[in-house]
Scaffold this motif. Sequence first.
Motif, PDB file in Angstrom:
ATOM      1  N   ILE A  42     -23.234 -46.431 -13.914  1.00  0.00           N
ATOM      2  CA  ILE A  42     -21.231 -46.662 -13.822  1.00  0.00           C
ATOM      3  C   ILE A  42     -20.811 -45.622 -15.369  1.00  0.00           C
ATOM      4  N   LEU A  43     -22.245 -45.304 -16.192  1.00  0.00           N
ATOM      5  CA  LEU A  43     -21.401 -44.265 -17.318  1.00  0.00           C
ATOM      6  C   LEU A  43     -21.946 -42.279 -17.236  1.00  0.00           C
ATOM      7  N   PRO A  44     -20.775 -41.859 -18.088  1.00  0.00           N
ATOM      8  CA  PRO A  44     -21.212 -40.619 -18.237  1.00  0.00           C
ATOM      9  C   PRO A  44     -22.053 -40.294 -18.402  1.00  0.00           C
ATOM     10  N   ARG A  45     -22.677 -38.853 -18.338  1.00  0.00           N
ATOM     11  CA  ARG A  45     -24.030 -38.225 -18.867  1.00  0.00           C
ATOM     12  C   ARG A  45     -24.235 -38.403 -19.865  1.00  0.00           C
ATOM     13  N   ASP A  46     -23.288 -38.152 -20.962  1.00  0.00           N
ATOM     14  CA  ASP A  46     -23.349 -38.322 -22.721  1.00  0.00           C
ATOM     15  C   ASP A  46     -23.885 -39.436 -22.974  1.00  0.00           C
ATOM     16  N   LYS A  47     -22.451 -40.106 -22.375  1.00  0.00           N
ATOM     17  CA  LYS A  47     -23.086 -41.647 -22.933  1.00  0.00           C
ATOM     18  C   LYS A  47     -23.857 -42.181 -22.400  1.00  0.00           C
ATOM     19  N   VAL A  48     -25.144 -41.738 -21.547  1.00  0.00           N
ATOM     20  CA  VAL A  48     -26.287 -42.422 -20.876  1.00  0.00           C
ATOM     21  C   VAL A  48     -27.467 -41.557 -21.488  1.00  0.00           C
ATOM     22  N   GLU A  49     -26.427 -40.397 -22.081  1.00  0.00           N
ATOM     23  CA  GLU A  49     -28.736 -40.006 -23.263  1.00  0.00           C
ATOM     24  C   GLU A  49     -28.018 -40.431 -24.190  1.00  0.00           C
ATOM     25  N   ALA A  79     -27.151 -43.232 -24.979  1.00  0.00           N
ATOM     26  CA  ALA A  79     -27.462 -44.745 -25.047  1.00  0.00           C
ATOM     27  C   ALA A  79     -29.383 -44.825 -25.429  1.00  0.00           C
ATOM     28  N   MET A  80     -29.818 -43.735 -24.693  1.00  0.00           N
ATOM     29  CA  MET A  80     -31.154 -43.272 -24.779  1.00  0.00           C
ATOM     30  C   MET A  80     -31.744 -42.629 -26.031  1.00  0.00           C
ATOM     31  N   ARG A  81     -31.427 -42.450 -26.605  1.00  0.00           N
ATOM     32  CA  ARG A  81     -31.753 -42.077 -28.104  1.00  0.00           C
ATOM     33  C   ARG A  81     -32.721 -43.055 -28.702  1.00  0.00           C
ATOM     34  N   ASN A  82     -32.564 -44.334 -29.123  1.00  0.00           N
ATOM     35  CA  ASN A  82     -32.938 -45.129 -29.771  1.00  0.00           C
ATOM     36  C   ASN A  82     -34.392 -45.987 -28.930  1.00  0.00           C
ATOM     37  N   MET A  83     -34.505 -45.415 -27.461  1.00  0.00           N
ATOM     38  CA  MET A  83     -35.643 -45.765 -26.805  1.00  0.00           C
ATOM     39  C   MET A  83     -37.802 -45.336 -27.782  1.00  0.00           C
ATOM     40  N   PRO A  84     -37.671 -46.687 -26.485  1.00  0.00           N
ATOM     41  CA  PRO A  84     -39.421 -45.793 -27.707  1.00  0.00           C
ATOM     42  C   PRO A  84     -39.279 -44.510 -26.671  1.00  0.00           C
ATOM     43  N   ASP A  85     -41.037 -43.939 -26.818  1.00  0.00           N
ATOM     44  CA  ASP A  85     -41.321 -42.907 -27.055  1.00  0.00           C
ATOM     45  C   ASP A  85     -41.541 -43.470 -25.813  1.00  0.00           C
ATOM     46  N   GLY A  86     -41.611 -41.687 -24.901  1.00  0.00           N
ATOM     47  CA  GLY A  86     -42.294 -42.165 -23.236  1.00  0.00           C
ATOM     48  C   GLY A  86     -41.019 -42.253 -22.249  1.00  0.00           C
ATOM     49  N   SER A  87     -39.811 -43.003 -23.011  1.00  0.00           N
ATOM     50  CA  SER A  87     -38.929 -43.312 -21.994  1.00  0.00           C
ATOM     51  C   SER A  87     -37.782 -42.040 -21.775  1.00  0.00           C
ATOM     52  N   ARG A  88     -37.304 -42.217 -20.221  1.00  0.00           N
ATOM     53  CA  ARG A  88     -36.351 -41.076 -20.168  1.00  0.00           C
ATOM     54  C   ARG A  88     -35.618 -41.646 -18.837  1.00  0.00           C
TER      55      ARG A  88
END
Length: 293
Positions: A271-278, A280-289
């Motif tokens: 649902i989200l634009p890609r910049d908002k997805v990226e 949201a992923m910044r605080n994910m644990p290492d190895g997440s993508r």
Amino acid sequence: MITRRRMLSILAGATALPLAGTATANTQTWRGVALGAEARIVLDHPKAETLLPLAVSEIHRLEHIFSLYQNDSELSRLNRQGMLTSPSQEMVELLSIVGRVHTQTKGAFDPTIQPLWALYAQSYAKGAAPTEAEIQTAKSITGWNNIRFDSAQVAFNQQGMALTLNGIAQGYIADKVAALLRANGVHEALVNTGEIVGLGDWPVQTPAERLALSNQAVATSAIRGTGFDQAGKVGHILDPRTGLPATENNTVSVVSQSAAIADGLSTGFCILPRDKVEAAMRNMPDGSRVIFG
């Protein structure tokens, strides 16, 4: 009939094996269904014949909590009565995870969408799209802020609300089954309950990319993996903020340490634009993508 949206497949097909392994006398496979999705467990362990039934029993136990279609499940009772007393620990835990994913996706992931989903399904079953007025009426009884839960009770603040956990419970079940196997000394197993957890190293094909999954989970959502209409043009992932079908990203795969987190995020990220997805992923644990398709 509306089918499941899941897009993941195991590269090695029916005889999937760890990347660095070969079949042994200890390799056992189970195939079945979990929350309406095709499910599979591949297990390489000397006690595989004993552990596989335990894993399958765990799937069935959790289905009895989260299924929309079992009349006596915890979720069905909650939706029917608007309240659930003495919820299971698993229900409370998963709702807590939902809250975190809802926040991380800025509200794009919201399982109170069920009244809207039911409206679309019923309308297209009759051969027509829902009207704007019908969408707004259904939307008025959604909203994650209208659900209250703790160890004593889960309750809706508005009459007519309903919850679907199909966008996250399959991942949660995969996590729980993997945890059960890990606690029994299993180091090589693939658990696929619609979303995938790999203990050890496994080859997995997403719609956009081949992965070498290593002690990780992956989930994929596709906006037109299932269609409300017969032509498959009206996707089943709805934006809870607008009440309209998602159009932003065709497919999204998320790799994470948790299949439940990956499951919920992949749905919201459609649902989200890609910049908002990226973001949201910044605080994910290492190895997440995240992988867009």
